[in-house]
Each structure stands twice: as structure tokens, then as C-alpha cells.
Design an enzyme around this catalytic site. Structure first.
Site, PDB file in Angstrom:
ATOM      1  N   HIS A   1      14.472  76.697  45.696  1.00  0.00           N
ATOM      2  CA  HIS A   1      14.822  76.597  44.272  1.00  0.00           C
ATOM      3  C   HIS A   1      13.679  77.169  43.422  1.00  0.00           C
ATOM      4  O   HIS A   1      13.915  77.897  42.452  1.00  0.00           O
ATOM      5  CB  HIS A   1      15.035  75.132  43.865  1.00  0.00           C
ATOM      6  CG  HIS A   1      16.204  74.461  44.521  1.00  0.00           C
ATOM      7  ND1 HIS A   1      16.066  73.449  45.442  1.00  0.00           N
ATOM      8  CD2 HIS A   1      17.545  74.649  44.377  1.00  0.00           C
ATOM      9  CE1 HIS A   1      17.266  73.040  45.832  1.00  0.00           C
ATOM     10  NE2 HIS A   1      18.173  73.756  45.215  1.00  0.00           N
TER      11      HIS A   1
ATOM     12  N   LYS B   1      21.363  82.435  49.754  1.00  0.00           N
ATOM     13  CA  LYS B   1      21.641  81.378  50.746  1.00  0.00           C
ATOM     14  C   LYS B   1      23.128  81.024  50.678  1.00  0.00           C
ATOM     15  O   LYS B   1      23.775  80.785  51.691  1.00  0.00           O
ATOM     16  CB  LYS B   1      20.759  80.177  50.426  1.00  0.00           C
ATOM     17  CG  LYS B   1      21.225  78.852  50.951  1.00  0.00           C
ATOM     18  CD  LYS B   1      20.688  78.633  52.315  1.00  0.00           C
ATOM     19  CE  LYS B   1      21.078  77.332  52.967  1.00  0.00           C
ATOM     20  NZ  LYS B   1      21.971  76.452  52.304  1.00  0.00           N
TER      21      LYS B   1
ATOM     22  N   GLN C   1      29.152  82.140  47.238  1.00  0.00           N
ATOM     23  CA  GLN C   1      29.104  81.572  45.877  1.00  0.00           C
ATOM     24  C   GLN C   1      28.568  82.607  44.888  1.00  0.00           C
ATOM     25  O   GLN C   1      29.120  82.789  43.797  1.00  0.00           O
ATOM     26  CB  GLN C   1      28.201  80.336  45.897  1.00  0.00           C
ATOM     27  CG  GLN C   1      27.828  79.811  44.530  1.00  0.00           C
ATOM     28  CD  GLN C   1      27.015  78.537  44.631  1.00  0.00           C
ATOM     29  OE1 GLN C   1      27.548  77.474  44.872  1.00  0.00           O
ATOM     30  NE2 GLN C   1      25.707  78.634  44.456  1.00  0.00           N
TER      31      GLN C   1
ATOM     32  N   ARG D   1      19.965  69.732  52.085  1.00  0.00           N
ATOM     33  CA  ARG D   1      20.568  68.963  53.181  1.00  0.00           C
ATOM     34  C   ARG D   1      19.626  68.807  54.375  1.00  0.00           C
ATOM     35  O   ARG D   1      19.828  67.921  55.206  1.00  0.00           O
ATOM     36  CB  ARG D   1      21.857  69.656  53.654  1.00  0.00           C
ATOM     37  CG  ARG D   1      22.986  69.529  52.658  1.00  0.00           C
ATOM     38  CD  ARG D   1      24.289  70.042  53.246  1.00  0.00           C
ATOM     39  NE  ARG D   1      25.428  69.542  52.505  1.00  0.00           N
ATOM     40  CZ  ARG D   1      25.911  70.109  51.412  1.00  0.00           C
ATOM     41  NH1 ARG D   1      25.362  71.217  50.949  1.00  0.00           N
ATOM     42  NH2 ARG D   1      26.942  69.579  50.785  1.00  0.00           N
TER      43      ARG D   1
END
Ligand code: AMP
Length: 279
Positions: free
Chosen positions: A36, A149, A153, A187
Site C-alpha cells: 500500500h 496485485k 480490478q 490476508r
């Protein structure tokens, strides 16, 4: 660093930004890691004010237990964001974003939504489209940054911007990895010790698949990857696909003027991990 959990206060703050300054936006679901932060650093190269949103979006989870168990580490996230001199953080409640109806809008992304993740996560991309469009309308950035990643999306957001004529530049950022090659993910913190040790096998295998793709047909490469995972006692392959980068359609034959990528989803125990590699 300014932290807002309410739309009105955020917009009031952003309206005081000078006309010659532009906003770079990084949407996240929190549980922040170096991946991030790499998006934020990329945004800082082009934008004057960086807005990061932290919102665990309920409508993009196909399994309710996954939403409940999603890591929430706001205090630590804010500390990390301070270290990279982030300007504005937006941490709305579900109520602030959705009001009484926690529902997604239905989108069509010219078929991109039916491939890979779309096949295995019912309604996921409607949820993603809904939240990103809403956040774009609230923050009104000039530039927005998403990680490769989640390559599918990223392509879907680019398609949404194009189809809905949203005037925001969408930039894709490279996958940030652990030293052992595992793609960083919120995760990963939920992996057992055993599964964490096993997980780098995913990237190792797709790197080898990339090499094989130079000489072998897509079908042969896919079968080779499937075999590798069949033999693995801790990791269960959900899918491995080779697809056109633009359309995300799987391919049977290589075409020299097209760009391809391999996509993978694997269960490490209860935790579902995804990764991809440019071929
Ligand atoms: P998430 O919080 O998982 O929804 O991710 C927020 C953004 O960070 C998305 O655009 C992700 O694609 C991106 N991202 C997550 N992990 C990584 C990574 N390891 N490298 C680069 N970008 C990432």
C-alpha cells in the site's frame, strides 16, 4: 495528517486546496503494508495532496465470514501513513457510505467482470465498482492509484472510468513482494506459520510458468502448473489462467502482437491468495 470519517468534513477540507494543486487518491481496505505504501509513494511523485481511504467494503465480499475476519488495524495503519507523510485519511463508517441500503449497483465492464475472480467471487466486481465510483465522487481526485496485485480490478476500474466518462487518471502500480517472493497482502497476516512458509511456492511456480510460456503452448503451461499444485500438500489451486492483458480472455494460441499475463488463485488453508505475472 488529517483524518476524517465524515464526508462533509473531508470535502470541506479538500475544498480549501489551491487550484494549482492536484489530489492523488489511494483507496484501500486498511491493514496496510509496504505494498500500500508503494502506491502512496508513487502517488506523491505526481500529486500534491495524497488522500488515502481506509474502508472495508461489505458489498465486495462474497462470503460473510471473510468480511468479519478481514483484519482491521486502524491504529497501526495511521502510524504507517504518518511515516510516509500522507496528507489526508478518509475512514468512513459503512453507514456514511451506504446509508440504510448496503447494496451494490450492477455494472457491465464489457465482459472483464466474468473472467477469473468474477467466476469464483459472485458479485465481487459490482461491489468494487460501487465503492470506487462512490469514493471517486466524494474525493474527486485528479489521479488514482491501484495495484497490479489485483490486475483484473485495475482493468475494471480503467473500464469504468472510460465507460462512465469519469475524468480521473488511473495508474497501475507494480506488485510489491516479500523477500521470499510472496505478494504482499493484508490476508497474509491470517496465514498459519505452516501456510506462510509454503506460500512463496505460488510466485516461484508462476515465475517458472513464465519461462515455460516462451517455448510451450498455453495449454501445456497450464497443465504443468496444475500438476505442480496437485503434488503440494498445503496449497490448493483454485485457478491458473493465461489471458490477454486487455480483454482478460483466456487464450489458446499466442499472438506476437498481444500482451499476456498469467493469473493464479490458491487456497492456503482457509486463506485465499491471488497473484499474477506479466508474460
Ligand atoms: P486492498 O487494501 O487489499 O484493497 O488494496 C488496496 C490497493 O492496494 C489495491 O489497489 C491493491 O491492488 C493494492 N495492493 C495490495 N497489495 C499490493 C501489493 N502487494 N503490491 C502493490 N499493490 C498492492
Amino acid at each position: 495528517m488529517f483524518v476524517f470519517n465524515n464526508i462533509k468534513n473531508l470535502q470541506q477540507h479538500l475544498s480549501s486546496i489551491n487550484d494549482d494543486e492536484n489530489i492523488g487518491f489511494v483507496p484501500t481496505m486498511g491493514a496496510l503494508h509496504e505494498g500500500h505504501l508503494s502506491l502512496i509513494k508513487r502517488a506523491q511523485k505526481k500529486s500534491d495532496i495524497i488522500v488515502v481511504s481506509i474502508f472495508v467494503n461489505p458489498t465486495q465480499f462474497d462470503k460473510p465470514e471473510d468480511l468479519v475476519k478481514y483484519p482491521r488495524t486502524l491504529e497501526n495503519d495511521l502510524k504507517l501513513l504518518e511515516t510516509v507523510n500522507c496528507d489526508v485519511i478518509f475512514t468512513p463508517t459503512v453507514d456514511e457510505i451506504y446509508g440504510d441500503t448496503i447494496q451494490s449497483t450492477s455494472f457491465t465492464f464489457d465482459g472483464l467482470e466474468h473472467q477469473m475472480e468474477g467466476k469464483f467471487r459472485d458479485g465481487h466486481f459490482d461491489g468494487v465498482g460501487t465503492i470506487v465510483k462512490r469514493l471517486f465522487e466524494i474525493v474527486k481526485p485528479t489521479n488514482a492509484y491501484f495495484g497490479e496485485k489485483d490486475f483484473q480490478q485495475l482493468q475494471i476500474i480503467k473500464k469504468m472510468v472510460e465507460k462512465h466518462k469519469i475524468l480521473i487518471n488511473v495508474t497501475g502500480c507494480e506488485i510489491f513482494r516479500e523477500n521470499d517472493g510472496l505478494a504482499m497482502s493484508s490476508r497474509n497476516t491470517r496465514l498459519t506459520k505452516e501456510h506462510r512458509l509454503a506460500a512463496p511456492f505460488i510466485y516461484k511456480t508462476i515465475k517458472k510458468a513464465k519461462k515455460k510460456f516462451k517455448k510451450k503452448s498455453p495449454k501445456k503451461v497450464i497443465n504443468w502448473v496444475k500438476k505442480k499444485f496437485k503434488k503440494h500438500s498445503l496449497l490448493e489451486l483454485e485457478y491458473f489462467e493465461i489471458a490477454d492483458e486487455k480483454t482478460l480472455q483466456t487464450i489458446e494460441k499466442k499472438d506476437s502482437d498481444k500482451k499476456y499475463r498469467a493469473f493464479i488463485a490458491v487456497f492456503a488453508g482457509e486463506i485465499r491468495l491471488i497473484d499474477n505475472i506479466k508474460l
